[in-house]
Design a protein around this motif. Sequence first.
Motif, mmCIF file in Angstrom:
data_model
loop_
_atom_site.group_PDB
_atom_site.id
_atom_site.type_symbol
_atom_site.label_atom_id
_atom_site.label_comp_id
_atom_site.label_asym_id
_atom_site.label_seq_id
_atom_site.Cartn_x
_atom_site.Cartn_y
_atom_site.Cartn_z
ATOM 1 N N ASP A 52 0.806 -1.213 0.000
ATOM 2 C CA ASP A 52 0.000 0.000 0.000
ATOM 3 C C ASP A 52 0.845 1.271 0.000
ATOM 4 O O ASP A 52 0.379 2.313 -0.416
ATOM 5 C CB ASP A 52 -0.929 0.031 1.224
ATOM 6 C CG ASP A 52 -1.927 -1.108 1.170
ATOM 7 O OD1 ASP A 52 -2.308 -1.469 0.054
ATOM 8 O OD2 ASP A 52 -2.297 -1.630 2.236
ATOM 9 N N ARG A 58 -1.304 -0.739 -5.946
ATOM 10 C CA ARG A 58 -2.261 0.367 -5.990
ATOM 11 C C ARG A 58 -2.604 0.729 -7.430
ATOM 12 O O ARG A 58 -3.774 0.945 -7.777
ATOM 13 C CB ARG A 58 -1.658 1.584 -5.282
ATOM 14 C CG ARG A 58 -2.458 2.864 -5.394
ATOM 15 C CD ARG A 58 -3.676 2.840 -4.518
ATOM 16 N NE ARG A 58 -4.399 4.118 -4.562
ATOM 17 C CZ ARG A 58 -5.468 4.371 -3.819
ATOM 18 N NH1 ARG A 58 -5.921 3.465 -2.970
ATOM 19 N NH2 ARG A 58 -6.073 5.531 -3.913
ATOM 20 N N GLN A 93 -4.915 -1.806 -9.012
ATOM 21 C CA GLN A 93 -6.267 -1.724 -8.465
ATOM 22 C C GLN A 93 -7.055 -0.595 -9.123
ATOM 23 O O GLN A 93 -8.223 -0.760 -9.493
ATOM 24 C CB GLN A 93 -6.197 -1.513 -6.957
ATOM 25 C CG GLN A 93 -7.543 -1.627 -6.246
ATOM 26 C CD GLN A 93 -7.415 -1.433 -4.746
ATOM 27 O OE1 GLN A 93 -6.392 -0.962 -4.248
ATOM 28 N NE2 GLN A 93 -8.455 -1.784 -4.007
ATOM 29 N N SER A 116 -8.546 8.739 -8.032
ATOM 30 C CA SER A 116 -7.913 7.684 -7.231
ATOM 31 C C SER A 116 -6.411 7.893 -7.090
ATOM 32 O O SER A 116 -5.703 6.991 -6.633
ATOM 33 C CB SER A 116 -8.183 6.315 -7.862
ATOM 34 O OG SER A 116 -9.569 6.082 -7.989
ATOM 35 N N CYS A 129 -16.624 6.831 -1.044
ATOM 36 C CA CYS A 129 -16.231 5.428 -1.010
ATOM 37 C C CYS A 129 -14.791 5.325 -1.465
ATOM 38 O O CYS A 129 -14.293 6.181 -2.214
ATOM 39 C CB CYS A 129 -17.145 4.573 -1.892
ATOM 40 S SG CYS A 129 -17.093 4.981 -3.658
ATOM 41 N N ASP A 130 -14.086 4.288 -1.001
ATOM 42 C CA ASP A 130 -12.708 4.078 -1.419
ATOM 43 C C ASP A 130 -12.672 3.080 -2.563
ATOM 44 O O ASP A 130 -13.711 2.626 -3.063
ATOM 45 C CB ASP A 130 -11.861 3.612 -0.244
ATOM 46 C CG ASP A 130 -12.407 2.330 0.393
ATOM 47 O OD1 ASP A 130 -13.196 1.627 -0.274
ATOM 48 O OD2 ASP A 130 -12.039 2.043 1.540
ATOM 49 N N LEU A 131 -11.463 2.729 -2.978
ATOM 50 C CA LEU A 131 -11.325 1.850 -4.131
ATOM 51 C C LEU A 131 -11.926 0.471 -3.885
ATOM 52 O O LEU A 131 -12.586 -0.099 -4.758
ATOM 53 C CB LEU A 131 -9.840 1.704 -4.489
ATOM 54 C CG LEU A 131 -9.231 2.793 -5.367
ATOM 55 C CD1 LEU A 131 -7.754 2.519 -5.567
ATOM 56 C CD2 LEU A 131 -9.944 2.860 -6.709
ATOM 57 N N THR A 132 -11.685 -0.073 -2.703
ATOM 58 C CA THR A 132 -12.206 -1.402 -2.398
ATOM 59 C C THR A 132 -13.729 -1.418 -2.425
ATOM 60 O O THR A 132 -14.356 -2.315 -2.993
ATOM 61 C CB THR A 132 -11.694 -1.872 -1.032
ATOM 62 O OG1 THR A 132 -10.261 -1.842 -1.033
ATOM 63 C CG2 THR A 132 -12.168 -3.284 -0.731
ATOM 64 N N GLU A 133 -14.345 -0.404 -1.827
ATOM 65 C CA GLU A 133 -15.806 -0.321 -1.822
ATOM 66 C C GLU A 133 -16.348 -0.095 -3.231
ATOM 67 O O GLU A 133 -17.383 -0.660 -3.604
ATOM 68 C CB GLU A 133 -16.253 0.801 -0.896
ATOM 69 C CG GLU A 133 -15.932 0.557 0.580
ATOM 70 C CD GLU A 133 -16.200 1.771 1.437
ATOM 71 O OE1 GLU A 133 -16.324 1.603 2.664
ATOM 72 O OE2 GLU A 133 -16.288 2.893 0.885
ATOM 73 N N ALA A 181 -14.938 -1.047 -6.072
ATOM 74 C CA ALA A 181 -14.811 -2.284 -6.831
ATOM 75 C C ALA A 181 -15.898 -3.285 -6.446
ATOM 76 O O ALA A 181 -16.462 -3.966 -7.315
ATOM 77 C CB ALA A 181 -13.427 -2.894 -6.596
ATOM 78 N N ALA A 182 -16.204 -3.366 -5.141
ATOM 79 C CA ALA A 182 -17.270 -4.275 -4.700
ATOM 80 C C ALA A 182 -18.630 -3.835 -5.237
ATOM 81 O O ALA A 182 -19.447 -4.665 -5.666
ATOM 82 C CB ALA A 182 -17.299 -4.335 -3.177
#
Length: 482
Positions: free
Chosen positions: A38, A59, A62, A95, A153-157, A159-160
Amino acid sequence: MASRFGERTRERTRLLLRRTAALPHWLPHNGQHTTETDAPVPVEDSGHGPGPMVPDDARVLQVLDLAIRVGEVLLSSGEGVAETTAIMLRVADSSGLPSCDVDITFTSITISCHRGMVALPVTTMRLVRYRSLDLTRLAEVERLIQQLERGRCDLTEAAAELDRITGARHPYPRWVATAAWAAMAASVALLLGGGWGAASVAFVATASMDRAGRLLNRYGLPIFFQQLVGAFLATGITALVMFTGVLPGTRPSLVVAAALTVLLSGLSVVGAARDGIDGFFLTAAGRAAEIAMFSAALLAGVVLALKGAVHFNVELAVAGPLPISSGSALLQVFAAGMTAGCFALAGYSPVRHLPAAAATGAAGWAIHQLMQQLGLGPVVSTGIAAVVLGSGAGLLRRFTGVPALVISLAGITPLLPGLTAYQGFYQLAVTGVTDGLVTVMLALAIGGALAGGVSLGEWVTSRLLLPRDDRVGAAALGSLGK
């Protein structure tokens, strides 16, 4: 001598440190494997302290994966290359990757992140293997991008959430889409003055055509043959109705024209023109080739059915000039609104967007008829109406958040040259090649006027309504395709 040797040793050590820091984080450094994923990679700067901090490979990958998946949804839904490129760059920029390049062809998307001289660039590519019109999915993706840009929201959220959007079923059952396509054909038949008998036959023929296409799609039949079978069924069912005399007085040419309008609505005419105007000529050429191929399939299906009808002494003659009276003007405007609304429903548009789509279609038809009354001709009248439609799509997107693609695709459906295309096909099959080619060229000119007018209207509103900084960015983006 010793000091010179020591200076060379220190210089070699600095060079080795600089090269080692520029390697990807996952490569072994002096025989040891690093596990940091990270943190950015610090770079030494010739003895003057640490250099710029660049994102590590995990990163970058992603972010690029999220951006390219968003672009896949947009491109498969018929969005233009310029808009798809701009949205992908917005995703990357929000991002933390401002230095990215995007290259899109008709079937592939490539995005690359540049990290200057301090780290290796990262490039990824994805093929667009499907075409699926789901306007609800398109609207949800745009909403997701806005949330990402606002930091909600962040990248993980993100993407989900994108996984949920792309993996979700259509918002309506498949039979609703079939009924919407059939209702759209019935509305076109009323719009052309065919009466309720022609509207009923158009409803049944289009519903049968859609279900047959659905069945053939399950077996993986190419879309070219699906278009051919659809045109053959629409014309053949109309000929069968005429042969049996079930609905006497039905104008068969209007029934076929209504079914052809439904088939023409699936072609990316607006997207091809927009890509060409924006300077993305390779993608525009790909879309144009697709349109030409599918139009040839429509021609083949109609001609085959007409030849069979002539063999059984059933004449599906081209209708004469359509009667226009003050009493039918209101019905025509209503039918145009129904046509646009049914197309939006068949494309799985959110319910809240249906009134806007219907109102735009009705307004576009009213303007087209007004221009016709002024004697401007079908091509010029269609172009003027399309400019108004494109402007309306830009305004609605700016002030209400309705995606421009929903309004532009739905709004032009009443103006699609279904009747003109059928007239050309009939002349090619029955009367004469010369007259048929002239009429087909007229249908192509009307389609070009539609596409160019919508693109011009959207361009005008985007340049006039965007803030100055966004206008500068949009102008810079437009130069990418040149």
